[in-house]
Design a protein around this motif. Structure first.
Motif, PDB file in Angstrom:
ATOM      1  N   GLY A  58       0.835  -1.205   0.000  1.00  0.00           N
ATOM      2  CA  GLY A  58       0.000   0.000   0.000  1.00  0.00           C
ATOM      3  C   GLY A  58       0.870   1.257   0.000  1.00  0.00           C
ATOM      4  N   ILE A  59       1.960   1.214   0.775  1.00  0.00           N
ATOM      5  CA  ILE A  59       2.869   2.379   0.807  1.00  0.00           C
ATOM      6  C   ILE A  59       3.466   2.599  -0.591  1.00  0.00           C
ATOM      7  CG2 ILE A  59       4.989   3.325   1.819  1.00  0.00           C
ATOM      8  CD1 ILE A  59       4.365   1.761   4.372  1.00  0.00           C
ATOM      9  N   LEU A  60       3.803   1.495  -1.247  1.00  0.00           N
ATOM     10  CA  LEU A  60       4.330   1.605  -2.621  1.00  0.00           C
ATOM     11  C   LEU A  60       3.293   2.276  -3.530  1.00  0.00           C
ATOM     12  CD1 LEU A  60       6.106  -1.697  -3.750  1.00  0.00           C
ATOM     13  CD2 LEU A  60       7.085   0.567  -3.505  1.00  0.00           C
ATOM     14  N   ILE A  61       2.055   1.778  -3.437  1.00  0.00           N
ATOM     15  CA  ILE A  61       0.992   2.338  -4.282  1.00  0.00           C
ATOM     16  C   ILE A  61       0.787   3.826  -3.994  1.00  0.00           C
ATOM     17  CG2 ILE A  61      -1.523   2.292  -4.689  1.00  0.00           C
ATOM     18  CD1 ILE A  61      -1.415  -0.741  -4.319  1.00  0.00           C
ATOM     19  N   GLY A  62       0.806   4.145  -2.717  1.00  0.00           N
ATOM     20  CA  GLY A  62       0.529   5.528  -2.317  1.00  0.00           C
ATOM     21  C   GLY A  62       1.671   6.478  -2.629  1.00  0.00           C
ATOM     22  N   ASN A  63       2.842   5.944  -2.913  1.00  0.00           N
ATOM     23  CA  ASN A  63       3.988   6.821  -3.110  1.00  0.00           C
ATOM     24  C   ASN A  63       4.568   6.797  -4.519  1.00  0.00           C
ATOM     25  OD1 ASN A  63       4.771   8.281  -0.526  1.00  0.00           O
ATOM     26  ND2 ASN A  63       4.156   6.236   0.141  1.00  0.00           N
ATOM     27  N   ILE A  64       3.767   6.340  -5.439  1.00  0.00           N
ATOM     28  CA  ILE A  64       4.132   6.551  -6.838  1.00  0.00           C
ATOM     29  C   ILE A  64       3.616   7.947  -7.158  1.00  0.00           C
ATOM     30  CG2 ILE A  64       3.785   5.782  -9.226  1.00  0.00           C
ATOM     31  CD1 ILE A  64       5.334   3.745  -7.492  1.00  0.00           C
ATOM     32  N   PRO A  65       4.527   8.896  -7.396  1.00  0.00           N
ATOM     33  CA  PRO A  65       4.055  10.275  -7.556  1.00  0.00           C
ATOM     34  C   PRO A  65       3.261  10.478  -8.851  1.00  0.00           C
ATOM     35  CG  PRO A  65       6.464  10.141  -7.695  1.00  0.00           C
ATOM     36  CD  PRO A  65       5.976   8.747  -7.533  1.00  0.00           C
ATOM     37  N   PHE A  66       2.406  11.457  -8.815  1.00  0.00           N
ATOM     38  CA  PHE A  66       1.597  11.792 -10.003  1.00  0.00           C
ATOM     39  C   PHE A  66       1.245  13.265  -9.934  1.00  0.00           C
ATOM     40  CE2 PHE A  66      -1.160  10.435  -6.616  1.00  0.00           C
ATOM     41  CZ  PHE A  66      -2.158  11.385  -6.613  1.00  0.00           C
ATOM     42  N   LEU A  67       0.691  13.742 -11.028  1.00  0.00           N
ATOM     43  CA  LEU A  67       0.336  15.157 -11.083  1.00  0.00           C
ATOM     44  C   LEU A  67      -0.874  15.398 -10.183  1.00  0.00           C
ATOM     45  CD1 LEU A  67       0.874  17.897 -12.413  1.00  0.00           C
ATOM     46  CD2 LEU A  67      -0.675  17.216 -14.244  1.00  0.00           C
ATOM     47  N   GLU A  68      -0.608  15.979  -9.035  1.00  0.00           N
ATOM     48  CA  GLU A  68      -1.713  16.193  -8.091  1.00  0.00           C
ATOM     49  C   GLU A  68      -2.498  17.436  -8.484  1.00  0.00           C
ATOM     50  OE1 GLU A  68      -0.733  15.783  -3.870  1.00  0.00           O
ATOM     51  OE2 GLU A  68       0.852  14.405  -4.448  1.00  0.00           O
ATOM     52  N   GLY A  69      -3.748  17.433  -8.218  1.00  0.00           N
ATOM     53  CA  GLY A  69      -4.578  18.603  -8.496  1.00  0.00           C
ATOM     54  C   GLY A  69      -5.090  18.663  -9.924  1.00  0.00           C
ATOM     55  N   ALA A  70      -4.782  17.634 -10.721  1.00  0.00           N
ATOM     56  CA  ALA A  70      -5.252  17.638 -12.112  1.00  0.00           C
ATOM     57  C   ALA A  70      -6.556  16.854 -12.251  1.00  0.00           C
ATOM     58  CB  ALA A  70      -4.185  17.054 -13.027  1.00  0.00           C
ATOM     59  N   ASN A  71      -7.146  16.522 -11.119  1.00  0.00           N
ATOM     60  CA  ASN A  71      -8.401  15.768 -11.086  1.00  0.00           C
ATOM     61  C   ASN A  71      -8.305  14.430 -11.835  1.00  0.00           C
ATOM     62  OD1 ASN A  71     -10.953  15.354 -10.141  1.00  0.00           O
ATOM     63  ND2 ASN A  71     -11.948  16.317 -11.908  1.00  0.00           N
ATOM     64  N   LEU A  72      -7.152  13.766 -11.647  1.00  0.00           N
ATOM     65  CA  LEU A  72      -6.992  12.463 -12.301  1.00  0.00           C
ATOM     66  C   LEU A  72      -7.715  11.358 -11.522  1.00  0.00           C
ATOM     67  CD1 LEU A  72      -3.186  12.635 -13.185  1.00  0.00           C
ATOM     68  CD2 LEU A  72      -5.103  12.844 -14.740  1.00  0.00           C
ATOM     69  N   GLN A  73      -8.097  11.675 -10.312  1.00  0.00           N
ATOM     70  CA  GLN A  73      -8.788  10.714  -9.431  1.00  0.00           C
ATOM     71  C   GLN A  73      -7.970   9.429  -9.273  1.00  0.00           C
ATOM     72  OE1 GLN A  73     -12.822  10.330 -10.808  1.00  0.00           O
ATOM     73  NE2 GLN A  73     -13.371  12.291  -9.944  1.00  0.00           N
ATOM     74  N   ILE A  74      -6.720   9.644  -8.873  1.00  0.00           N
ATOM     75  CA  ILE A  74      -5.815   8.504  -8.688  1.00  0.00           C
ATOM     76  C   ILE A  74      -5.503   8.313  -7.199  1.00  0.00           C
ATOM     77  CG2 ILE A  74      -3.472   7.649  -9.110  1.00  0.00           C
ATOM     78  CD1 ILE A  74      -3.491   9.266 -11.714  1.00  0.00           C
ATOM     79  N   GLY A  75      -5.071   9.416  -6.581  1.00  0.00           N
ATOM     80  CA  GLY A  75      -4.565   9.335  -5.206  1.00  0.00           C
ATOM     81  C   GLY A  75      -5.650   9.051  -4.193  1.00  0.00           C
ATOM     82  N   ILE A  76      -5.210   8.571  -3.046  1.00  0.00           N
ATOM     83  CA  ILE A  76      -6.149   8.198  -1.987  1.00  0.00           C
ATOM     84  C   ILE A  76      -6.862   9.431  -1.409  1.00  0.00           C
ATOM     85  CG2 ILE A  76      -4.529   8.268  -0.039  1.00  0.00           C
ATOM     86  CD1 ILE A  76      -5.809   5.457   0.686  1.00  0.00           C
ATOM     87  N   TYR A  77      -6.206  10.589  -1.535  1.00  0.00           N
ATOM     88  CA  TYR A  77      -6.815  11.800  -0.982  1.00  0.00           C
ATOM     89  C   TYR A  77      -7.610  12.580  -2.034  1.00  0.00           C
ATOM     90  CZ  TYR A  77      -3.837  10.792   2.985  1.00  0.00           C
ATOM     91  OH  TYR A  77      -3.242  10.177   4.052  1.00  0.00           O
ATOM     92  N   GLU A  78      -7.701  12.029  -3.254  1.00  0.00           N
ATOM     93  CA  GLU A  78      -8.467  12.710  -4.309  1.00  0.00           C
ATOM     94  C   GLU A  78      -9.897  12.184  -4.325  1.00  0.00           C
ATOM     95  OE1 GLU A  78      -5.501  14.227  -7.685  1.00  0.00           O
ATOM     96  OE2 GLU A  78      -6.046  12.134  -7.876  1.00  0.00           O
ATOM     97  N   PRO A  79     -10.869  13.069  -4.123  1.00  0.00           N
ATOM     98  CA  PRO A  79     -12.260  12.594  -4.109  1.00  0.00           C
ATOM     99  C   PRO A  79     -12.619  11.895  -5.413  1.00  0.00           C
ATOM    100  CG  PRO A  79     -12.116  14.906  -3.460  1.00  0.00           C
ATOM    101  CD  PRO A  79     -10.761  14.517  -3.925  1.00  0.00           C
ATOM    102  N   GLY A  80     -13.290  10.771  -5.277  1.00  0.00           N
ATOM    103  CA  GLY A  80     -13.742  10.057  -6.471  1.00  0.00           C
ATOM    104  C   GLY A  80     -12.826   8.933  -6.903  1.00  0.00           C
TER     105      GLY A  80
END
Lengths: 387, 136
Positions: A58-80
């Protein structure tokens, strides 16, 4: 031609922006190293693999960086995002009671019932919770955060997540990872303290073999246990209710199928979801803060204090017990509810001093009492802050 | 549904406000957490102490009941001794029963029988191994 080239450069630039590389920080590297360490410990050293593999991955999954704030709905803290939906069970405290249901269906309270005075060791070891609470306050954490951190000392992952999700949701990830990490490290943390606090004579104490417990007692325990403990701390109802419900499914003898599901598929599914999402919640951009590091340090302290509380109380009880009824203080450490790791530690340390003195059965009693004790403590903390 | 979501949000906001209020109160009245520690620890102890007392006495009551039943059936004359059996004794009894029922006993019944087997070939009954082959 030039336009095409510009378009291609632009396209590549856009593509590159959406890859992980430009967003990599030192924090991500640190967290990925932590993930690899967890997975290594689980696979190579067999330290709590059922927890550390899902959390580590899970830590691995959560720490693959991505463009945050682009509404990609990928990260655990991104709604949706899918992960945010799965994390909902952690944030709303849904998973911990379900895990408690499974624990209840797995737990045999016989050793506790055969020697009920060992229940008190399960209470004594909760000193870790309150000790860590006090230290966290001194370190400047807010009281509700200190309470959520303190519960790490109960050595009970689901309880820690449950309380943290109610009192300090922003710290759930750090608290859960800390609790589970130290639970895996119980065989490292506890033995030195146990040896330090006991004398050679005490380590050799032989305890009476546990008596057989009747079915009636086993069936009565979850009913009476639930009524008594939740009358005192109703706020612990979701945890204690499910724990004792799981236990009556097991002990009633007429709901074998339900008990099998609770202690098998159900707890496995929830463990996967809780482990993976808690791990993924350690996204470096939000997780790596001074507070998280502090929580890790406090987690270690709380485990030490809890071990101290359990062992010292066993010695204290011995002052009032007759010869032949005395308690080997090496089982005091098992009052923390890391089931069955801390009981196993008692057994291993006991065998180092007497190869024929098996303490495992005796240590299971304070161990399961610790599960009840930490849930009661969580209920008290909840009622103080939410009441 | 929208109303439900609003109500849920309102409940969350209100519980956050309660936590904040209590937190401020704790910071003011119990900044080092001593009060909370004392109360919390005592309550955990009381909860588990009550469970202990109840089950400690329940065991005794159950034993008295069993003794009374046995006495009524005329099975027990001396009722002073503890009738509880240790787990080890239980395990030994269970093992003995298991061995008995699965006939994994170590004493034979001393009756030897020779049963004809349906197997047509065995090295023990083979003439090839049992007779010398004379060169012709």
């Amino acid at each position: 031609m030039e336009q095409l080239f510009e378009f291609m450069v632009h396209g590549f630039d856009q593509f590159f922006k959406y890859t992980a590389f430009p967003h990599f920080t030192i924090g991500h590297l640190i967290m990925i190293s932590v993930a690899l360490a967890f997975i290594y410990l689980a696979i190579a050293k067999d330290y709590e693999p059922l927890l550390l593999v899902p959390i580590g991955f899970g830590i691995l999954i959560g720490n693959i960086p991505f463009l945050e704030g682009a509404n990609l709905q990928i990260g655990i803290y991104e709604p949706g995002s899918v992960m945010s939906y799965l994390y909902f069970g952690v944030l709303k405290g849904i998973y911990p009671p379900l895990i408690f249901l499974g624990i209840g269906a797995m737990t045999d309270f016989s050793t506790l019932l055969s020697n009920p005075k060992l229940l008190l060791l399960g209470a004594a070891a909760q000193l870790g919770i309150f000790g860590a609470y006090m230290i966290a306050l001194v370190l400047g954490y807010l009281p509700e955060q200190a309470a959520a951190i303190g519960i790490i000392g109960g050595a009970d992952g689901p309880t820690a997540i449950f309380l943290a999700s109610k009192l300090a949701p922003e710290l759930v990830g750090a608290i859960a990872v800390s609790a589970y990490s130290y639970m895996a490290l119980v065989p490292v943390i506890q033995p030195p303290i146990m040896k330090l606090l006991t004398t050679d004579k005490e380590r050799l104490i032989r305890m009476k073999p546990p008596r057989s417990v009747s079915r009636l007692e086993k069936v009565l325990f979850p009913i009476v246990g639930l009524i008594l403990t939740t009358l005192i701390t109703p706020s612990a109802m979701p945890l204690l209710g499910m724990l004792f419900f799981g236990n009556i499914l097991k002990e009633s003898g007429v709901t074998k199928r339900l008990a099998d599901t609770a202690k098998g598929s159900l707890i496995d599914i929830v463990t996967i979801l809780i482990g993976l999402t808690v791990g993924a919640s350690t996204q470096a951009t939000t997780f790596l803060t001074a507070k998280s590091v502090g929580i890790f340090a406090l987690g270690a302290v709380s485990f030490m204090v809890a071990t101290f509380g359990g062992v010292m109380f066993a010695k204290f009880m011995n002052l009032f017990l007759k010869e032949g009824n005395k308690i080997n203080p090496l089982i005091g450490n098992a009052g923390v509810s890391a089931v069955p790791d801390s009981a196993r530690v008692s057994q291993v340390v006991g065998l180092q001093y007497d190869k024929t003195n098996h303490l495992l059965m005796h240590a299971m009693a304070p161990n399961v009492a610790g599960v009840i004790g930490s849930a009661v403590a969580a209920g008290i903390l909840l009622s103080f802050f939410m009441g | 549904m929208f109303l439900g979501l609003l109500q849920q949000q309102a409940a969350i906001d209100s519980s956050n406000a309660v936590i904040k209020r209590n937190s401020d109160l704790f910071l003011k009245l119990d900044p080092f957490g001593i009060g909370m520690t004392v109360i919390g620890y005592v309550v955990v102890f009381v909860a588990l102490l009550l469970l202990y007392l109840l089950f400690f006495n329940l065991t005794k009551v159950l034993q008295i009941n069993v003794k009374r039943l046995l006495r009524r059936e005329g099975k027990v004359i001396e009722v002073k001794e503890d009738i509880s059996i240790s787990g080890e004794v239980n395990a030994a009894i269970a093992m003995a029963l298991h061995l008995y029922y699965s006939e994994m006993h170590d004493k034979e019944d001393t009756v030897l029988t020779i049963n004809q087997t349906s197997r047509t070939y065995s090295p023990w009954s083979s003439k090839i191994y049992g007779l010398r082959q004379h060169p012709r």
